[in-house]
Design an enzyme around this catalytic site. Structure first.
Site, short mmCIF file in Angstrom:
data_model
loop_
_atom_site.label_atom_id
_atom_site.label_comp_id
_atom_site.label_asym_id
_atom_site.label_seq_id
_atom_site.Cartn_x
_atom_site.Cartn_y
_atom_site.Cartn_z
N HIS A 81 0.80 -1.23 0.00
CA HIS A 81 0.00 0.00 0.00
C HIS A 81 0.83 1.27 0.00
O HIS A 81 0.43 2.29 -0.56
CB HIS A 81 -1.04 -0.06 1.11
N ARG A 99 -10.74 2.57 -2.84
CA ARG A 99 -10.36 1.79 -1.65
C ARG A 99 -10.78 2.62 -0.44
O ARG A 99 -10.44 3.81 -0.36
CB ARG A 99 -8.84 1.57 -1.61
N ARG A 103 -15.45 0.26 -3.01
CA ARG A 103 -15.18 -1.07 -2.48
C ARG A 103 -15.36 -1.08 -0.97
O ARG A 103 -14.89 -0.18 -0.27
CB ARG A 103 -13.74 -1.49 -2.81
N GLU A 160 -10.46 -11.98 -7.08
CA GLU A 160 -9.05 -11.84 -6.69
C GLU A 160 -8.55 -13.05 -5.91
O GLU A 160 -7.49 -13.01 -5.31
CB GLU A 160 -8.81 -10.55 -5.92
N ASN A 165 -3.67 -8.00 -8.22
CA ASN A 165 -2.63 -8.02 -7.18
C ASN A 165 -2.82 -9.25 -6.30
O ASN A 165 -1.89 -10.02 -6.07
CB ASN A 165 -2.71 -6.77 -6.30
N ASP A 166 -4.03 -9.42 -5.83
CA ASP A 166 -4.29 -10.57 -4.98
C ASP A 166 -4.43 -11.85 -5.80
O ASP A 166 -3.99 -12.91 -5.37
CB ASP A 166 -5.55 -10.35 -4.13
N ARG A 215 2.53 -10.91 -1.92
CA ARG A 215 2.67 -9.68 -2.70
C ARG A 215 3.54 -8.65 -2.01
O ARG A 215 4.03 -7.72 -2.65
CB ARG A 215 1.29 -9.08 -3.00
N CYS A 225 -8.78 -4.14 -12.15
CA CYS A 225 -8.39 -2.98 -11.35
C CYS A 225 -7.10 -3.21 -10.56
O CYS A 225 -6.72 -2.38 -9.75
CB CYS A 225 -9.53 -2.56 -10.42
C1 PEP Z 1 -6.04 -6.28 -6.10
O1 PEP Z 1 -5.91 -7.16 -5.25
O2 PEP Z 1 -5.63 -6.39 -7.27
C2 PEP Z 1 -6.68 -5.00 -5.75
C3 PEP Z 1 -6.95 -4.11 -6.68
O3 PEP Z 1 -6.96 -4.77 -4.45
P1 PEP Z 1 -5.86 -4.36 -3.33
O4 PEP Z 1 -4.58 -4.04 -4.05
O5 PEP Z 1 -6.42 -3.19 -2.61
O6 PEP Z 1 -5.77 -5.58 -2.49
MG MG Z 2 -7.02 -7.08 -3.43
#
Ligand code: PEP
Ligand code: MG
Length: 592
Positions: free
Chosen positions: A195, A302, A338, A437, A460-461, A471, A508
């Site tokens: 983050h 977010r 979200r 995800e 990402n997840d 990650r 996303c």
């Molecule tokens: C993801 O997991 O790709 C996502 C967009 O959510 P975050 O990065 O907030 O977990």
């Molecule tokens: Mg995520």
């Protein structure tokens, strides 16, 4: 020169050259001294002076944060102010001075240690933001008592900008960064999707993370080149290297002028397919940038900023006002809010989460929300209220079971009825979407398409869970590849079942801002992407250059590839016909 070039992960674009400021939150050892009984009064006076001074400093930071980013972010500092006047801290430290004859700094350190231990025993040791607040207070008070130079990020003078080098940055620390003072960020830990990295990207500060050993290799004052395109840190560059970086930066900036000029135009491929490019927003201060960069709405708001680093939960009113403001900012285009993604790497201060061995596999996101109506209900109600004024959609993170969507819908219905009964202006329903995800959600995306109005792939997840690669583990950064054939196959299948069910399917995750991935995603059939605002203009520019036909050929080749590198090769080749790839990554080999 290989040892002067440290490779990490590019997390926020831009090339900057400047002197390093190493930011460490560790204090030197506090001398184990005791005082004479006659010195107690003097020591207590020193303690209170230091507490007053620290309070004043934190208040100043708070005011500054309020000016720069607004009241929401300013509240991050309330936790520190509370700690500084907490009876257990102040009274306890006084007692240690009086009864144990500790010096003020030793007594304060002792107390902080006790608190740290206490938080751990209350299963709070994973609340990184809280621990960072604690460290912040500790450094400030003890640093003052020991007469150490002050190290507030806010005290970095705008007339002497620096490259901040640190082991790691918390989201709240990153939020404090002033772009006029911080040229760039280089961290030993962190990856593209941690983050702090996402925030740096959103704030437009060039940043590279995952630079192993960087703290041993540079010291404050060393000149470095941070290349936020290539993900490198060049230590003590030669004049020629600085000139090359400057020239690359100039070319890149020329390109940016072109990008900005086209940012507000629709993104249509040469063969006529419109691709919506929406913004990912992490904090409300990114709103203006998203508008400026031509966002076709918001694909991911977010909402964790409302709770991370704060010591109280946001009220329903506060949320309703904020969601409405975001919802009304994009001229009738969709804004996807979200629900809280608590847990994983986003730890709330106001809300206690249990210590878990595997937080990413733990009590996270919708699992927490459904178990804790007092957390979820105000958010649901606020979304319904805001949706009376703007095209707002609700999106659920980390779903693995369709029941989670059904339960959320039930809650929405119940609260919509309650709002109506109470005569509060609110929508009677909002579209409900899911983040795909987890491998589970990806594999049964057809089932989710039956219960959800839309789907958005959180790559990402999805990458993390599919490849079993944490990650946020810098050591594994090179293995974190959304272009891995396994992830690409899931992406293909999700899009296919979404299209068959007539559901909008977007992407996303950070992947959607990687140029090669943009080509592949278009080739796989995605027509809605959502990216951090600074990436928006480039993504739109790329869309206008690659035809769907060409992209589909690349996607087919990528799906047939054996490795992530091979999967990206065809897309890079297609891109190289339009842009010098070295502008995106100076170490890129030109095809052919
Ligand atoms: C993801 O997991 O790709 C996502 C967009 O959510 P975050 O990065 O907030 O977990
Ligand atoms: Mg995520």
């Amino acid at each position: 020169m290989p040892n002067r070039l440290i490779r990490g992960v590019a997390v926020s674009p831009g090339i900057v050259v400047g002197p390093v400021l190493v930011v460490r939150w560790e204090l030197p050892p506090v001398p184990e001294r005791t005082i004479a009984s006659g010195d107690v009064t003097r020591e207590l006076k020193r303690l209170h002076e230091a507490l007053d001074w620290a309070t004043e400093r934190v208040q100043k930071m708070r005011e500054r944060a309020e000016e720069r980013t607004g009241p929401d972010e300013a509240r991050i500092f309330d936790a520190q102010l509370m700690m500084l006047e907490d009876e257990d801290v102040v009274g306890g430290v006084e007692r240690l001075i009086r009864e144990n004859r500790f010096t003020a700094e030793r007594a304060f350190e002792f107390k902080m240690l006790e608190w740290r231990g206490l938080w751990s025993s209350q299963e709070n040791s994973t609340l990184r933001d809280r621990l960072a607040d604690l460290a912040d207070v500790e450094v400030r008070v003890i640093g003052h008592l020991m007469d150490l130079p002050e190290r507030d990020m806010f005290d970095v003078r705008p007339d002497s900008p620096v490259v901040v080098v640190a082991r790691d940055l918390t989201p709240s620390l990153t939020l404090q960064m002033d772009r006029t003072a911080v040229l760039g960020i280089a961290c030993e830990q962190g990856t593209r999707t941690s983050h702090a990295a996402i925030l740096a990207h959103s704030l437009g500060i060039p940043a590279v993370m995952g630079l192993q050993g960087v703290l041993e290799r540079v010291k404050s004052g060393d000149r470095v080149v941070v290349d936020g395109w290539a993900g490198t840190l060049q230590v003590k560059p030669t004049a020629a290297e600085v000139a090359a970086a400057d020239s690359r930066d100039r070319q890149r900036r020329d390109l940016d002028i072109e990008l900005v000029a086209g940012a507000r135009q629709p993104a249509v491929t040469p063969d006529g397919a419109t691709v919506l490019v929406r913004a990912n927003l992490d904090v409300p201060e990114e709103l203006a940038a998203a508008q400026r960069c031509g966002a076709d709405g918001v694909g991911l708001l977010r909402t964790e900023f409302l709770i991370v680093g704060r010591n109280r939960m946001p009220t329903e009113d506060e949320q309703a006002t904020l969601y409405r403001r975001v919802g009304e900012s994009f001229g009738g285009r969709d804004v996807v809010i979200r629900t809280y993604d608590i847990g994983g790497d986003k730890f709330p201060a106001a809300f206690r989460t249990p210590l878990e061995a595997n937080p990413f596999l733990g009590w996270r996101a919708i699992r927490v929300c459904l178990d804790e109506p007092k957390v979820f209900r105000p958010q649901i109600r606020a979304v319904l209220r805001a949706a009376a004024h703007a095209p707002i959609k609700l999106m659920i993170p980390l779903v693995t079971r369709v029941e989670e969507v059904e339960a959320t819908r039930e809650l929405l219905d119940k609260e919509a009825r309650a709002l109506r009964r109470a005569g509060v202006e609110a929508a009677s329903a909002v579209p409900v979407g899911v983040m795909v995800e987890t491998p589970a959600a990806a594999v049964i995306a057809d089932r989710f398409a039956e219960v959800a109005d839309f789907m958005s792939v959180g790559t990402n997840d999805l990458t993390q869970y599919t490849l079993a690669v944490d990650r946020s583990n810098a050591r594994l950064a090179a293995r974190f590849s959304p272009l891995h054939p396994a992830v690409l196959r899931l992406l293909r299948d999700i899009q296919a079942v979404g299209a068959a069910a007539g559901r909008e399917v977007s992407v996303c995750g950070e992947m959607a801002s990687d140029p090669a991935a943009v080509v592949l995603l278009i080739g796989l059939g995605y027509r809605v992407l959502s990216v951090a605002s600074p990436s928006l203009p480039l993504v739109k520019w790329l869309v206008r250059r690659i035809s769907v036909g060409e992209a589909a050929g690349c996607a087919a080749a990528a799906l047939a590839a054996r490795t992530p590198d091979d999967a990206g090769a065809c897309a890079r080749e297609a891109l190289s016909g339009h842009i010098d790839l070295r502008l995106l990554d100076p170490s890129a080999r030109l095809p052919g």
